[in-house]
Design a protein around this motif. Structure first.
Motif, PDB file in Angstrom:
ATOM      1  N   PRO A   5      -4.226  -2.824  -4.622  1.00 45.13           N
ATOM      2  CA  PRO A   5      -4.596  -1.568  -4.584  1.00 45.13           C
ATOM      3  C   PRO A   5      -4.650  -0.146  -2.986  1.00 45.13           C
ATOM      4  O   PRO A   5      -5.027  -0.928  -2.403  1.00 45.13           O
ATOM      5  CB  PRO A   5      -6.020  -1.725  -5.217  1.00 45.13           C
ATOM      6  CG  PRO A   5      -5.959  -2.523  -5.976  1.00 45.13           C
ATOM      7  CD  PRO A   5      -5.222  -3.927  -5.171  1.00 45.13           C
ATOM      8  N   HIS A   6      -4.046   0.775  -3.159  1.00 38.36           N
ATOM      9  CA  HIS A   6      -3.492   1.513  -2.129  1.00 38.36           C
ATOM     10  C   HIS A   6      -5.041   2.309  -1.665  1.00 38.36           C
ATOM     11  O   HIS A   6      -5.403   2.579  -1.064  1.00 38.36           O
ATOM     12  CB  HIS A   6      -2.561   2.897  -2.524  1.00 38.36           C
ATOM     13  CG  HIS A   6      -1.498   1.778  -2.878  1.00 38.36           C
ATOM     14  ND1 HIS A   6      -0.654   1.343  -2.163  1.00 38.36           N
ATOM     15  CD2 HIS A   6      -0.755   2.090  -4.279  1.00 38.36           C
ATOM     16  CE1 HIS A   6       0.530   0.700  -2.916  1.00 38.36           C
ATOM     17  NE2 HIS A   6       0.417   1.351  -3.789  1.00 38.36           N
ATOM     18  N   GLY A  28      -2.710   0.000  -8.701  1.00 34.30           N
ATOM     19  CA  GLY A  28      -1.713  -0.534  -7.476  1.00 34.30           C
ATOM     20  C   GLY A  28      -0.205  -1.032  -7.286  1.00 34.30           C
ATOM     21  O   GLY A  28       0.150  -1.588  -6.235  1.00 34.30           O
TER      22      GLY A  28
END
Length: 442
Positions: A5-6, A28
């Motif tokens: 996940p960013h 993500g």
């Protein structure tokens, strides 16, 4: 395996390019919708602004116009990380095999058709397709699609459009299951595409480049000799750019052995039932995921159709996920003055959404805003790319969504990263974050 996940927040970003390119980061995963012009070098732009991004789970091409498709061949060839899937217009299956095997014969055929138009003084479908932006053209090249019973005009006194309703509001907005994009169907390429991947006799890039350059030179010669007008020459050169982009995208997908999925507009136009994509993540609005039926049209007509039928995709909103409508260059409808909305055949979102401005906010796509308004609560309209004629008067006068622009030719601003982040773990009204600056030419 996809990126981790960013961040907690989903993001929709309009990249600062002269064409159009949007990056969606959701659950993500990363989705790139269109790649700008060839000169935009979108891979370098992503690397400069989001250097940590290494995986593009889905790369989408909405249609073949150079400001959307032109930058994708280089991106697919040079992206340093992983690319998962490529989603392409279904009509390309009609031209890709010939372009890969015999690009010289393909472009020679196109130029011969131009000469036939010149000789017979016939209407030029390429020019007609560019002029026909109001949806009123009734010629044989682009007949109006017959209405099915459910598409018949509604009572003019009724303000409510016919729109599909979501099944089970509570379950829909809370359903946020993880998605394994590698496991979504279909998982196998079309047989003919797999055969191209393994073929030994495909034309080299050098041969293809020489054929395309020859076509451009011959079109330029006809313009110089005043056999065709400047507008006709520009339209045909744009079509050659489209041919180059289609072949480049297909060649890169074949070389990298990428998984390709096809979304056909024409099959939707006849059934009015979109299908395919990844449910709850990214779904087609005006296409069905399947290759089209074989046509008897010339390559010229197939290419003209490609440029008119921009695909539209939708990322449905959840309480913890951003909802996004990717409009491409679509007016979001067809028929006379594009009055028959595509959106009415997809369940109405029960939460607010973000939409990308159709055709850079061009006035020719003004019908799209009314279709949006009747279908969803669009609270942010994100615009990218365009030229000095864009955005048009209707976009500039809109007061109902908050407008954010990555490029603003009318205001003279330098291009900049723009977008929306949200919603995170809470309903997104209080937690949406605007990236970049609001529209500067209103």
């Amino acid at each position: 395996m996809s990126n981790p996940p960013h961040s907690v927040l989903d993001q929709l970003l309009a990249l600062p390019v002269s064409g159009e390119a949007f990056l969606l980061r959701r659950r993500g995963h990363a989705v790139l919708v269109d790649g700008g012009w060839k000169k935009d070098k979108v891979a370098a732009v992503i690397g400069a602004h989001i250097p940590a991004l290494r995986t593009l789970d889905i790369v989408v091409c909405t249609h073949g116009d150079g400001d959307h498709a032109g930058g994708l061949p280089e991106l697919l060839r040079r992206w340093p990380g992983r690319i998962g899937q490529v989603w392409l217009p279904g009509r390309w299956v009609e031209v890709v095999p010939e372009l890969m095997k015999d690009p010289k014969g393909f472009v020679d055929n196109l130029v011969q058709q131009l000469d036939t138009i010149i000789r017979d003084n016939a209407p030029d479908p390429i020019v007609q397709s560019q002029l026909d932006r109001s949806g009123d053209f009734q010629g044989s090249a682009f007949p109006e699609i017959p209405q099915r019973q459910e598409d018949a005009p509604r009572d003019p006194e009724s303000d409510e459009p016919e729109v599909a309703e979501a099944d089970g509001w509570f379950g829909e907005v809370w359903d946020d299951r993880e998605i394994n994009l590698d496991a979504t169907e279909p998982t196998e390429d079309l047989p003919w595409f797999a055969e191209l991947r393994d073929a030994k006799g495909l034309a080299t890039e050098k041969v293809a480049s020489a054929a395309l350059q020859s076509a451009r030179a011959r079109i330029g010669y006809r313009k110089k000799k005043r056999r065709i007008t400047a507008s006709t020459a520009s339209a045909w050169l744009g079509m050659i750019d489209t041919v180059e982009a289609i072949r480049g995208i297909a060649a890169a997908a074949i070389a990298r052995r990428l998984r390709v999925r096809w979304f056909d507009y024409q099959s939707f136009a006849s059934t009015r039932r979109p299908n395919g994509g990844v449910r709850g993540f990214l779904e087609p609005i005006n296409a069905r995921e399947q290759p089209p039926e074989p046509l008897t049209l010339s390559f010229l007509m197939r290419l003209t159709i490609i440029n008119r039928q921009s695909l539209v995709f939708f990322a449905p909103p959840k309480l913890s996920r951003l909802g996004v409508l990717f409009c491409g260059d679509s007016p979001l409808g067809d028929g006379r003055r594009f009055g028959q909305s595509f959106l009415r055949h997809t369940a109405r979102p029960t939460l607010p959404i973000v939409a990308t401005a159709p055709h850079h906010g061009a006035e020719t796509n003004r019908s799209a805003y009314d279709h949006m308004r009747k279908w969803a609560d669009v609270v942010v309209l994100l615009r990218a790319g365009g030229d000095s004629d864009q955005p048009g008067a209707t976009f500039r006068s809109l007061g109902w969504p908050f407008k954010v622009c990555a490029t603003c030719p009318r205001s003279g601003r330098a291009p900049h990263l723009a977008g929306v982040a949200g919603p995170g773990p809470h309903p997104w009204f209080p937690s949406a974050i605007i990236v970049g600056m609001p529209c500067g030419c209103t």
